[in-house]
Design an enzyme around this catalytic site. Structure first.
Site, short mmCIF file in Angstrom:
data_model
loop_
_atom_site.label_atom_id
_atom_site.label_comp_id
_atom_site.label_asym_id
_atom_site.label_seq_id
_atom_site.Cartn_x
_atom_site.Cartn_y
_atom_site.Cartn_z
N ARG A 1 0.71 -1.02 -0.08
CA ARG A 1 0.07 0.05 0.06
C ARG A 1 0.78 1.34 -0.09
NH1 ARG A 1 -1.71 -3.71 3.88
NH2 ARG A 1 -3.81 -4.45 3.61
N LYS B 1 -1.56 -3.04 8.10
CA LYS B 1 -2.43 -2.91 9.15
C LYS B 1 -2.20 -3.71 10.26
CE LYS B 1 -5.76 -1.40 5.51
NZ LYS B 1 -7.14 -1.79 5.03
N HIS C 1 -3.78 2.33 -5.32
CA HIS C 1 -4.02 1.08 -5.33
C HIS C 1 -4.22 0.57 -6.64
CE1 HIS C 1 -4.98 0.18 -1.40
NE2 HIS C 1 -5.87 -0.86 -1.80
N ARG D 1 -1.36 -1.79 -6.96
CA ARG D 1 -1.58 -2.95 -6.17
C ARG D 1 -2.45 -3.74 -6.49
NH1 ARG D 1 -1.29 -4.45 -0.64
NH2 ARG D 1 -3.48 -5.17 0.31
N HIS E 1 -3.52 -9.64 3.09
CA HIS E 1 -4.90 -9.82 3.43
C HIS E 1 -5.40 -10.85 4.69
CE1 HIS E 1 -6.12 -8.43 -0.83
NE2 HIS E 1 -5.96 -7.30 -0.21
N TYR F 1 -9.65 -10.92 -7.15
CA TYR F 1 -8.55 -10.77 -8.15
C TYR F 1 -9.02 -12.04 -9.05
CZ TYR F 1 -6.66 -7.18 -5.73
OH TYR F 1 -6.40 -5.90 -4.96
#
Length: 297
Positions: free
Chosen positions: A147, A171, A243, A246, A269, A278
């Site tokens: 990110r 994150k 993004h 990404r 994720h 995806y």
């Protein structure tokens, strides 16, 4: 009510370790919520809130023209907040128990073609320190799928060129070790040797990997401006965001046979269902190719 929200924000920061952007999103949602409760419903404490008050707030958001995605995010924020208040014994019941989350249509992410990726990578001027920095940032984004918030917080010590990987903190303060290819390693090596030393300031001594022209770490907004300028230079007509690279990283890996779990790990994720979008992108692209090239399509 403000004190309750601040207690919750402290909990999310200290106990959950959520990222700054996520915390700001929670706080913004809850402030909208409490403002509505006080001004429209005449409520002064969260213990007074009923299911009807929450339904009223969601209707208020809808009347303001908010998308189902935004409303669903508010529901998630409010639900987790009331669950926190219940655990802390601030309230005696949770009014969100029978509140349904609006269904949202999951839009497929925009992806660059390989030709567009090549054009974008050729846009920076490698003959200048800033150009070297721009090229290195683009190559790292596309090589790792990190990110933009992770990109701008990279330190010099997070790059291991001899081993061929980048270490980033994502994150929830989760660490990821992501391999990088030879192309990205070569430009990064050149940036570290020829570009960064010229950008570095003796005054600041910032250890950020990517520096601005003042010798300080590059900001999120700074990178956005750079990307917009490079996109224009590369004649890319799509609405290009950080993004997008990404999304392109993940899609191109899967199109070339990468394992979904491996891509999930590299993207950071928590849930593989997030990564599975995806696979829909690759199927859509396959249909487009079929329609374009099959003689009887």
């Amino acid at each position: 009510m403000e004190d309750n929200i601040q207690d919750y924000m402290h909990f999310l920061l200290v106990e959950k370790g959520l990222a700054k952007n996520t915390l700001e999103s929670y706080q913004r949602d809850l402030k909208n919520y409490s403002k509505y409760l006080q001004k429209v419903e005449g409520i002064s404490t969260f213990s007074e809130v009923t299911r009807g008050n929450i339904v009223g707030f969601l209707g208020h958001l809808k009347n303001q023209g908010k998308s189902s995605k935004t409303i669903a995010r508010h529901v998630a924020s409010i639900r987790s907040f009331h669950q926190f208040l219940l655990r802390e014994k601030t309230v005696e019941q949770d009014p969100t128990v029978h509140i349904e989350t609006p269904k949202t249509e999951r839009s497929l992410p925009k992806v660059l073609s390989l030709a567009e990726v090549e054009a974008l990578m050729e846009a920076p001027d490698e003959g200048t320190p800033l150009g070297l920095r721009e090229k290195a940032m683009l190559e790292i984004l596309y090589a790792t799928g990190i990110r933009v918030s992770e990109l701008i917080t990279l330190k010099v010590e997070d790059v291991h060129l001899t081993m061929g990987f980048v270490r980033c903190i994502g994150k929830g303060n989760k660490e990821r070790i992501i391999p990088i290819g030879q192309t990205a390693m070569n430009i990064l090596q050149k940036y570290l040797e020829e570009g960064r030393p010229q950008l570095r300031s003796s005054k600041h001594r910032d250890e950020s990997l990517f520096l601005n022209h003042h010798g300080k770490g590059l900001s999120r907004q700074g990178f956005w401006k750079i990307l917009k300028a490079l996109s224009k230079k590369a004649n890319i007509e799509k609405d290009l965001t950080p993004h997008t690279l990404r999304h392109s990283f993940a899609t191109h890996l899967l199109e070339n046979g990468a394992d979904l779990r491996a891509v999930q790990e590299m993207l950071g994720h928590a849930d593989i269902s997030t990564t599975q979008i995806y696979t829909h992108v690759t199927k859509t692209r396959l249909k487009d190719v079929y329609s374009k090239y099959h003689p009887r399509a």
